[in-house]
Scaffold this active site. Sequence first.
Site, PDB file in Angstrom:
ATOM      1  N   GLN A   6      -9.816  -7.222  -4.481  1.00 52.12           N
ATOM      2  CA  GLN A   6      -8.583  -7.772  -3.667  1.00 52.12           C
ATOM      3  C   GLN A   6     -10.064  -7.881  -2.143  1.00 52.12           C
ATOM      4  OE1 GLN A   6      -5.652  -8.533  -3.857  1.00 52.12           O
ATOM      5  NE2 GLN A   6      -5.137  -9.236  -0.834  1.00 52.12           N
ATOM      6  N   HIS A  30      -9.964   1.592   0.917  1.00 55.20           N
ATOM      7  CA  HIS A  30      -9.497   0.185   1.443  1.00 55.20           C
ATOM      8  C   HIS A  30     -10.631   0.910   2.942  1.00 55.20           C
ATOM      9  CE1 HIS A  30      -7.560  -2.462   3.916  1.00 55.20           C
ATOM     10  NE2 HIS A  30      -6.933  -2.544   3.128  1.00 55.20           N
ATOM     11  N   SER A  31     -11.444   0.896   3.269  1.00 53.28           N
ATOM     12  CA  SER A  31     -12.456   0.919   3.935  1.00 53.28           C
ATOM     13  C   SER A  31     -12.408  -0.619   4.243  1.00 53.28           C
ATOM     14  CB  SER A  31     -13.860   1.035   3.357  1.00 53.28           C
ATOM     15  OG  SER A  31     -14.295   2.710   3.438  1.00 53.28           O
ATOM     16  N   GLU A  49     -11.273  -4.059  -1.864  1.00 50.95           N
ATOM     17  CA  GLU A  49     -10.404  -3.275  -2.526  1.00 50.95           C
ATOM     18  C   GLU A  49     -10.651  -3.440  -4.170  1.00 50.95           C
ATOM     19  OE1 GLU A  49      -6.944  -3.475  -0.731  1.00 50.95           O
ATOM     20  OE2 GLU A  49      -7.788  -4.868   0.519  1.00 50.95           O
ATOM     21  N   HIS A  59       0.513  -0.650   0.055  1.00 54.60           N
ATOM     22  CA  HIS A  59      -0.362   0.354   0.280  1.00 54.60           C
ATOM     23  C   HIS A  59       0.960   0.919   0.106  1.00 54.60           C
ATOM     24  CE1 HIS A  59      -3.320  -2.484   0.172  1.00 54.60           C
ATOM     25  NE2 HIS A  59      -3.462  -2.088   1.775  1.00 54.60           N
TER      26      HIS A  59
END
Length: 388
Positions: free
Chosen positions: A324, A211-212, A352, A137
Amino acid sequence: MFGNVLALTAIGALLLDGCTVASQSGSPATRLGVESAPFGTLANGQTAQLFTLRNAHGIEVRFTNYGGIITSLKTPDRAGHFSDIVLGYDNLAAYVANSPYFGAIVGRYANRIARGHFTLDGAAYTLAVNNGPNSLHGGLRGFDKVVWNARPFQTQEGQGVTLDYTSPSGEEGYPGTLHAVVTYTLTADDRLIVDYQATTDKATPINLSQHSYWNLAGNASRDILGHMLTINADATTPVDSTLITTGEIAPVEGTPFDFRTPTAIGARVDQRQDAQIRYGNGYDHNWVLNRGGAASDALVLAARVVEPSSGRTMEIFTTEPGLQFYSGNFLDGSITGKGGAVYRFRYGMALETQHYPDSPNHPNFPSTVLRPGQQYRSRTVFKFGVTP
């Protein structure tokens, strides 16, 4: 280059540089428009703002320009009761101190790059390593840990905020000065649109994502194993024991990774006789989305989630080729989040939308290289609803 050529939501009739606006007056529960308030100060003296978007149906999204983090997202259950469906913290200090990317924009490269190395145009680059032997990330100080410039706006489609950040050449080891723009738009028909755009002055890989951690039961009241998940994908990209993709594209048929029809997340998440489940301690893999020949700028359905007890639903549409899915395998009860909620094992999941992991090291994957004169564009749409 990504090749996603999708026009961003226009910053139309009303461009707002102030801190607090509302398009209509009314009670706090029904006020429309964009509001903002101070969210805290970082050690370097930079200040963060907290923005609130709210539509006429009461859907409410809150996010901060620190990392573009979505801190709260409230939607109704089938009885009309609103609850928060994302994990996070109550204050900025907690996000800075210890956050597993709750709600953040991740980049310059979402997901993992093997051993923090790649070669581009004959030059070798070394990235910050922050996930075992790999870079994850964006590295030690990715886009989730910077303060973005913010401009609220309102259009006929809805209201939102445009965030922009300029990443200098060499930041976390990446080449080129990259100017990134991310726009959050909440629409009248209960969609959250996330638009991404970027330009660079030197060839560089880029892969941005949101990215929650989702839990449609609301307020992280139970684990996510009963959520019914559908993923529009016939294949995944398998990983090794360090969660780096092998370069293979493998069919989901006959495996725990087949979510082509609605399946409870908990149904096969612990089938540890499958090596991929063992490596991820559950699901932490990229699915190759079925795009069916759709143009690179066309939205396709990536996933649908239904939480049976609350009736909440979420559909995800994207221009990206991959998704993802992470089943919260590293949540272990050590994090206390909003309102004192304890985030236990698999109390949240990430979905994601992105290009494939470690693409710079796999020429058979869709390219993530952005070059000068090109423009990176991508769109993901989250559509919220309820079942009867």
